[in-house]
Scaffold this motif. Structure first.
Motif, short mmCIF file in Angstrom:
data_model
loop_
_atom_site.label_atom_id
_atom_site.label_comp_id
_atom_site.label_asym_id
_atom_site.label_seq_id
_atom_site.Cartn_x
_atom_site.Cartn_y
_atom_site.Cartn_z
N SER A 9 0.82 -1.21 0.00
CA SER A 9 0.00 0.00 0.00
C SER A 9 0.86 1.26 0.00
N ARG A 10 1.96 1.25 0.75
CA ARG A 10 2.84 2.43 0.76
C ARG A 10 3.50 2.64 -0.60
N LYS A 11 3.79 1.55 -1.30
CA LYS A 11 4.34 1.68 -2.66
C LYS A 11 3.31 2.34 -3.57
N ARG A 12 2.05 1.93 -3.44
CA ARG A 12 0.99 2.54 -4.25
C ARG A 12 0.83 4.02 -3.94
N VAL A 13 0.86 4.35 -2.65
CA VAL A 13 0.73 5.76 -2.24
C VAL A 13 1.88 6.58 -2.80
N GLY A 55 -9.82 -5.74 8.83
CA GLY A 55 -10.48 -5.14 9.97
C GLY A 55 -9.98 -3.76 10.34
N LEU A 56 -9.42 -3.01 9.38
CA LEU A 56 -8.88 -1.68 9.64
C LEU A 56 -9.94 -0.63 9.26
N ALA A 57 -10.98 -0.54 10.07
CA ALA A 57 -12.12 0.31 9.74
C ALA A 57 -11.76 1.79 9.69
N HIS A 58 -10.88 2.24 10.59
CA HIS A 58 -10.53 3.68 10.64
C HIS A 58 -9.64 4.06 9.45
N LEU A 59 -8.77 3.17 9.03
CA LEU A 59 -7.92 3.47 7.86
C LEU A 59 -8.76 3.52 6.59
N THR A 60 -9.73 2.62 6.48
CA THR A 60 -10.49 2.53 5.23
C THR A 60 -11.57 3.59 5.09
N ALA A 61 -11.97 4.23 6.20
CA ALA A 61 -13.06 5.22 6.12
C ALA A 61 -12.73 6.38 5.17
N PRO A 62 -11.57 7.07 5.33
CA PRO A 62 -11.25 8.12 4.35
C PRO A 62 -11.01 7.57 2.95
N ALA A 63 -10.48 6.33 2.85
CA ALA A 63 -10.26 5.74 1.53
C ALA A 63 -11.58 5.53 0.81
N GLU A 64 -12.59 5.05 1.53
CA GLU A 64 -13.90 4.86 0.93
C GLU A 64 -14.52 6.20 0.53
N ALA A 65 -14.37 7.21 1.39
CA ALA A 65 -14.93 8.53 1.09
C ALA A 65 -14.27 9.15 -0.14
N MET A 66 -12.92 9.06 -0.21
CA MET A 66 -12.21 9.65 -1.34
C MET A 66 -12.46 8.85 -2.62
N GLY A 67 -12.61 7.53 -2.50
CA GLY A 67 -12.96 6.72 -3.67
C GLY A 67 -14.31 7.14 -4.24
N TYR A 68 -15.25 7.42 -3.34
CA TYR A 68 -16.58 7.90 -3.76
C TYR A 68 -16.47 9.24 -4.47
N LEU A 69 -15.69 10.16 -3.90
CA LEU A 69 -15.54 11.48 -4.52
C LEU A 69 -14.90 11.37 -5.90
N GLY A 98 -0.56 6.76 8.35
CA GLY A 98 -1.37 5.79 9.08
C GLY A 98 -0.86 4.37 8.91
N LEU A 99 -0.37 4.04 7.73
CA LEU A 99 0.16 2.70 7.48
C LEU A 99 1.39 2.43 8.34
N LEU A 103 1.57 -0.54 11.21
CA LEU A 103 2.62 -1.56 11.21
C LEU A 103 3.29 -1.62 12.59
N ARG A 104 3.43 -0.47 13.23
CA ARG A 104 4.10 -0.42 14.53
C ARG A 104 3.19 -0.91 15.66
N GLU A 105 1.90 -0.53 15.60
CA GLU A 105 1.01 -0.83 16.72
C GLU A 105 0.06 -2.00 16.45
N LYS A 106 0.03 -2.50 15.21
CA LYS A 106 -0.82 -3.63 14.83
C LYS A 106 -2.31 -3.32 14.98
N THR A 107 -2.67 -2.05 15.02
CA THR A 107 -4.07 -1.62 15.11
C THR A 107 -4.18 -0.21 14.55
N ASP A 108 -5.39 0.17 14.14
CA ASP A 108 -5.60 1.53 13.62
C ASP A 108 -6.46 2.37 14.57
N GLN A 109 -6.53 1.96 15.84
CA GLN A 109 -7.41 2.63 16.80
C GLN A 109 -7.04 4.10 16.97
N ARG A 110 -5.75 4.42 16.95
CA ARG A 110 -5.33 5.81 17.15
C ARG A 110 -5.68 6.72 15.98
#
Length: 589
Positions: A9-13, A55-69, A98-99, A103-110
């Motif tokens: 994903s970082r390569k794509r970004v 299961g990375l709901a917080h990471l995907t939320a802006p991705a879904e919004a920007m994909g829609y736009l 965020g990626l 990778l460091r915390e194994k969660t996207d809660q923050r």
């Protein structure tokens, strides 16, 4: 798996972010805009699918919004304004940072707070400045203006009635791929209309129908004997939802997920495609696995999933999960077919042929291009105030029709390339750049006759087989690009491949052997001059039996047609690296 997702994903970004940053700094770089929109859309779609799987709901939320736009920008519903460009850059930066944190915390809660704020800003921008009569941005608000909503729904109802009538006649139209293609374009238009009114469930169902029909046109097979029953169930669900509006009901497609899964399950998706959609592997990895699978012929056969497991790219459990999901979709398609048969057993016909007037008609491409040119000239001159709204509407309708026609030509070129690649046992990826130039400046009905021979020449003669390419240190899939750009008062359209290139030495020897150019002068000739001599004496060369390798290039016919357009042809070639043919025509052409 999380590490590979973050790395990929970082390569794509990193491939998208520089383009977006360049546009933020210099918004007038129109040549970068289509590439940034397309690559950005695919980036966010990939993050959304793979992130949801992990299961990375917080990471995907802006991705879904920007994909829609970006999807609405691609459809021509929204312009990519500087403010939206800024949000696009911010979204890419959010993903990149965020990626690293994930990778460091194994969660996207923050990421929860920043993701919610960014998603809200994107959705607000996606709905800002729209004008559907009262600048409605949500279904609830749209329902308040019942008169407007009913007017829109009546339009949708007419289109859906036409689609339904085509599916009723499926046995007749299924054998006519041109008519199926027309149906795809009608569904595409419906999807864009639904999306512009924020009817996401309707838009997604139309997209699934369109995608399934396109795959059928490309040679894939349905897994059920009566696919039209599944199609009609989905159409019925949308029509019932629209008819309920007049009774004060909400615009909700009943059993939407069931209908969507049933349509998606009509054609079996290859395991590689399913794994890519799930974000477990990328396309390059699947290509490598296919090459490995083919190299094992004669030994104990392995399925593609087994090869990927052996390569360490996926686990057996992941492959089984994907296969179970595929079987579930097929089961839902069969259930929908059976339910349709039961529901319609004693039902009366819903429409007569007279009621289902055609929404699309055939038209000569050159006349259509001339009509658009005339409309542009009309809107450019000073008109009485009373006529200006009509002229503006005619211009908008002409441009919308032109976009539909352009999409057809792109799909046609893609099919042409893939058909030729299969016939000659090659792997080829065609990419199109500068869509805005092709759309606004080029009469595709005339240019298609120029581009088709060039694309054919690249696939048949220019690109090597997958085995030869791997042996030469190249990727197994050949790269073929169609690029358009504005240069001064000219339009340049280039077809370039990374194949073997023209062999100047052999071409020179052929000209000398056929007596076309004297031996003492041949070294002074450019590649283009050597080819010109060859084209001018094609019959003579073919008669000798020596020019067979070059006899089907089609470049001679392209040059002759280009001269009639007051254009010219330029060539570049490097042995072993590829070739590029550039068509240069005045903008007036």
């Amino acid at each position: 798996m999380l590490e590979s997702f973050v790395d990929e994903s970082r390569k794509r970004v990193s491939g998208v972010l520089p383009l977006v940053q360049a546009l933020v700094l210099q918004p007038d770089q129109a040549d970068l805009l289509p590439q940034a929109i397309s690559s950005g859309f695919h980036l966010f779609q990939s993050i959304k699918r793979a992130g949801a799987f992990l299961g990375l709901a917080h990471l995907t939320a802006p991705a879904e919004a920007m994909g829609y736009l970006l999807d609405r920008v691609r459809a021509g519903v929204l312009p990519l304004t500087p403010q939206r460009l800024g949000l696009l850059a911010e979204s890419c930066t959010f993903l990149d940072q965020g990626l690293v944190l994930i990778l460091r915390e194994k969660t996207d809660q923050r990421l929860a707070a920043s993701a919610a704020a960014l998603s809200a800003a994107i959705f607000e921008s996606a709905h800002a400045g729209e004008d559907h009569g009262n600048e409605l941005a949500e279904i609830g608000a749209m329902l308040e203006d019942n008169e407007l909503c009913l007017q829109e729904c009546e339009h949708f109802e007419r289109l859906l009635a036409t689609v339904e009538q085509e599916f009723v006649l499926w046995d007749f139209i299924a054998v006519d791929h041109r008519r199926v293609g027309n149906l795809c374009r009608l569904l595409h238009s419906l999807r864009q209309n639904f999306a512009s009114c924020h009817l996401d469930a309707f838009a997604r169902l139309c997209m699934a129908l369109e995608s399934t029909l396109n795959r059928y046109i490309q040679g894939e097979f349905f897994q059920t004997e009566y696919p039209e029953r599944v199609f009609l169930r989905g159409i019925d669900a949308m029509r019932e939802a629209l008819s309920g509006l007049a009774l004060g009901k909400n615009l909700v497609v009943a059993d939407f997920k069931h209908h969507l899964a049933a349509v998606q399950g009509l054609i079996r998706q290859p395991i590689g495609e399913l794994l890519i959609e799930a974000g477990l592997v990328d396309a390059r990895t699947v290509d490598e696995a296919l090459t490995t699978q083919q190299s094992l012929q004669g030994k104990q056969p392995l399925r593609l999933g087994e090869v990927l497991v052996a390569m360490g790219e996926v686990t057996e459990e992941q492959v089984l999960d994907i296969l179970q999901e595929q079987q579930g979709k097929r089961a839902r398609a069969q259930e929908a077919e059976a339910a349709f048969a039961a529901a319609r057993l004693n039902a009366p016909a819903s429409l007569s042929f007279a009621q289902a007037a055609p929404q699309e008609v055939g038209m000569d491409g050159r006349k259509f291009a001339r009509m658009i040119a005339v409309i542009k000239q009309i809107t450019a001159v000073s008109l009485p105030e009373a006529l200006q709204p009509l002229a503006a509407e005619a211009h908008a309708l002409a441009l919308a029709c032109n976009r539909e026609a352009f999409s057809w030509y792109v799909r046609h070129f893609q099919r042409l390339v893939q058909d030729l690649a299969r016939r000659h046992q090659k792997k080829v990826n065609l990419s199109v750049h500068g869509e805005d130039v092709l759309l606004e400046e080029v009469d595709m009905s005339a240019f298609a006759d120029l581009l088709a021979p060039l694309l054919r020449n690249s696939v048949v003669h220019g690109l090597e087989s997958a085995e030869d390419r791997v042996r030469l240190g190249k990727h197994a899939s050949g790269r073929l690009t169609l690029t358009a750009l504005r240069q001064g008062k000219e339009i340049w359209v280039c077809v370039e491949d990374d194949g073997r290139g023209f062999d100047r030495a052999k071409l020179a020897a052929l000209n000398v052997a056929c007596g076309l150019i004297a031996a003492e002068k041949v070294e002074q000739c450019s590649l283009f001059e050597l080819l010109q001599a060859f084209w001018a004496n094609q019959d003579l060369v073919t008669g000798t039996g020596r020019g067979d390798r070059f006899a089907c290039t089609g470049l001679g016919a392209v040059q002759a047609q280009l001269q009639r357009m007051q254009g010219r042809l330029e060539m570049w070639s490097s042995p072993g690296k590829g070739a590029r043919v550039t068509l240069r025509v005045p903008q007036a052409s």
